[in-house]
Scaffold this motif. Sequence first.
Motif, PDB file in Angstrom:
ATOM      1  N   VAL A 103      43.425  42.826  46.814  1.00  0.00           N
ATOM      2  CA  VAL A 103      42.882  41.510  47.131  1.00  0.00           C
ATOM      3  C   VAL A 103      42.515  40.818  45.822  1.00  0.00           C
ATOM      4  O   VAL A 103      41.938  41.443  44.924  1.00  0.00           O
ATOM      5  CB  VAL A 103      41.631  41.611  48.035  1.00  0.00           C
ATOM      6  CG1 VAL A 103      41.048  40.220  48.319  1.00  0.00           C
ATOM      7  CG2 VAL A 103      41.964  42.330  49.328  1.00  0.00           C
ATOM      8  N   THR A 104      42.855  39.540  45.707  1.00  0.00           N
ATOM      9  CA  THR A 104      42.432  38.738  44.559  1.00  0.00           C
ATOM     10  C   THR A 104      41.611  37.564  45.059  1.00  0.00           C
ATOM     11  O   THR A 104      41.820  37.061  46.165  1.00  0.00           O
ATOM     12  CB  THR A 104      43.636  38.211  43.756  1.00  0.00           C
ATOM     13  OG1 THR A 104      44.486  37.435  44.626  1.00  0.00           O
ATOM     14  CG2 THR A 104      44.442  39.355  43.173  1.00  0.00           C
ATOM     15  N   THR A 105      40.676  37.122  44.216  1.00  0.00           N
ATOM     16  CA  THR A 105      39.845  35.978  44.593  1.00  0.00           C
ATOM     17  C   THR A 105      39.318  35.286  43.350  1.00  0.00           C
ATOM     18  O   THR A 105      39.663  35.677  42.227  1.00  0.00           O
ATOM     19  CB  THR A 105      38.717  36.410  45.545  1.00  0.00           C
ATOM     20  OG1 THR A 105      38.103  35.258  46.120  1.00  0.00           O
ATOM     21  CG2 THR A 105      37.685  37.264  44.827  1.00  0.00           C
ATOM     22  N   ILE A 106      38.458  34.260  43.519  1.00  0.00           N
ATOM     23  CA  ILE A 106      38.267  33.273  42.459  1.00  0.00           C
ATOM     24  C   ILE A 106      36.937  33.311  41.714  1.00  0.00           C
ATOM     25  O   ILE A 106      36.766  32.587  40.741  1.00  0.00           O
ATOM     26  CB  ILE A 106      38.451  31.869  43.046  1.00  0.00           C
ATOM     27  CG1 ILE A 106      37.407  31.615  44.134  1.00  0.00           C
ATOM     28  CG2 ILE A 106      39.856  31.682  43.581  1.00  0.00           C
ATOM     29  CD1 ILE A 106      37.252  30.157  44.527  1.00  0.00           C
ATOM     30  N   SER A 107      35.973  34.106  42.150  1.00  0.00           N
ATOM     31  CA  SER A 107      34.687  34.143  41.449  1.00  0.00           C
ATOM     32  C   SER A 107      34.055  35.518  41.609  1.00  0.00           C
ATOM     33  O   SER A 107      34.385  36.258  42.549  1.00  0.00           O
ATOM     34  CB  SER A 107      33.727  33.072  41.998  1.00  0.00           C
ATOM     35  OG  SER A 107      33.051  33.544  43.163  1.00  0.00           O
ATOM     36  N   PRO A 108      33.113  35.873  40.733  1.00  0.00           N
ATOM     37  CA  PRO A 108      32.421  37.169  40.874  1.00  0.00           C
ATOM     38  C   PRO A 108      31.711  37.303  42.213  1.00  0.00           C
ATOM     39  O   PRO A 108      31.659  38.389  42.785  1.00  0.00           O
ATOM     40  CB  PRO A 108      31.437  37.157  39.703  1.00  0.00           C
ATOM     41  CG  PRO A 108      32.049  36.256  38.686  1.00  0.00           C
ATOM     42  CD  PRO A 108      32.733  35.179  39.482  1.00  0.00           C
ATOM     43  N   TRP A 109      31.153  36.190  42.725  1.00  0.00           N
ATOM     44  CA  TRP A 109      30.473  36.252  44.019  1.00  0.00           C
ATOM     45  C   TRP A 109      31.462  36.599  45.124  1.00  0.00           C
ATOM     46  O   TRP A 109      31.168  37.418  46.004  1.00  0.00           O
ATOM     47  CB  TRP A 109      29.807  34.907  44.320  1.00  0.00           C
ATOM     48  CG  TRP A 109      29.069  34.901  45.629  1.00  0.00           C
ATOM     49  CD1 TRP A 109      27.790  35.304  45.857  1.00  0.00           C
ATOM     50  CD2 TRP A 109      29.607  34.499  46.908  1.00  0.00           C
ATOM     51  NE1 TRP A 109      27.482  35.164  47.194  1.00  0.00           N
ATOM     52  CE2 TRP A 109      28.582  34.674  47.855  1.00  0.00           C
ATOM     53  CE3 TRP A 109      30.833  34.006  47.326  1.00  0.00           C
ATOM     54  CZ2 TRP A 109      28.753  34.376  49.200  1.00  0.00           C
ATOM     55  CZ3 TRP A 109      31.014  33.705  48.668  1.00  0.00           C
ATOM     56  CH2 TRP A 109      29.978  33.888  49.583  1.00  0.00           C
TER      57      TRP A 109
END
Length: 419
Positions: free
Chosen positions: A183-189
């Motif tokens: 899974v990839t995503t856009i922020s540390p949160w």
Amino acid sequence: MKKVLIICDLFPPAFGPRMGYLTKYIRAYGWEPIVLTETVKDESAFSFLTDICPVTRINFYTAKGKYLRKLQWLFLFLLDFFFDYKDFRMVQKAHKMYKKQPFDLVLCSTFRTFPLKAARKVAQKYNLPFVVDLRDIIEQYSGNEFISHDISSWGNLGRSFTKYFRQKNLQTRNEVLTTAAHVTTISPWHVEVLQAFNRNVSLIYNGYDPELFYPEQPVTRHFVITYTGRILSTEMRDPGLFMQALSILLKNKKLSPCDCKVHWYVDAASWDIIYKEAEKEDILSYMVFKGYVPANQIPHVLNNSSVLLLLTNKSDQKGPKGTMTTKFFESLAVEKPILCVRSDESYLAAAIDETNAGLAATKAEEVSAFLMHHYEEWKVQGYTSSPVNREAIQQYSRKNQAKEFAVLFNQLIDNRKNN
């Protein structure tokens, strides 16, 4: 060259910069992109990214006429909500595409749920690595801004349906996440939230295209404060501190509307919100409604500005979470002072501090001082600049983002071969 099938909810010319720029740069790292997406009409902001790779589009909404379109939308919404109709159509089309041109990996990029099920089914059918890229997630919103069509007028029925809609989307998304190879995503949160459903989560920021966004210093006639984008609600993006600061400066006769203009490159609904907020503080004389412009004109807009405005809110239980918008990275790249109001007091504020890009404000007095500092700079030079940490902002380029995806894809292919 290895091939990746990108199944996504949005792709240029619609507002889909993350996948659009990925297709632009990933060939340089040994991957050929093939895109399967939904047709989105009447959007052309990213038309300059449309002829980069093969794109297959499914047009779900073919009705003509205002009322027929509404009826078709409602019918397809119910058909999709209960029977995954749109995913079914996506799978059918993907099978035909694979027969003509096999691919090596499936990447699904979405902001909510569709077309996660379709992408998983295709990956399972051909025993391919399956990567999920989540640009936004439901949990990040302060309210129900994740719903495209307003149903607040439905009363209790609307509230009940919204709750069920939210639960169903989260359940579907989380179940698919457990089966993804990565899974990839856009922020540390976002990473922290999604690791509850899949241990293999990587942070790949949004960013700026280095071929489009770079600093220029044109002399401008006015001290221009610029905002680009949408405002879904003041709970998500609160202009209050900014409006208060302008009101203070106007009353103290320190910043005249003759010299200072606030340009809003927003849609009509966002402008309605801004107009009402500015009217409260009696500062409409500063405000200029510009409307949307094509994305490839944004570098010119930013470079001809004196201060670049980011609107968000405190990242707490009621506020937005994980705010790391594309406009932030593009603002970094042109090296103009960034004013973030209200500070999220979280990862965005930390990034502004790390890159020395400007101010994440918590008080109106801070905003006033920041604006006056750069106003004085503009009066002397005719332009402003920000002493950003150039080494720090290089990690946010779209080209670097494509490299990160390619490295991940290669790892998954190698793991599949070795197992």
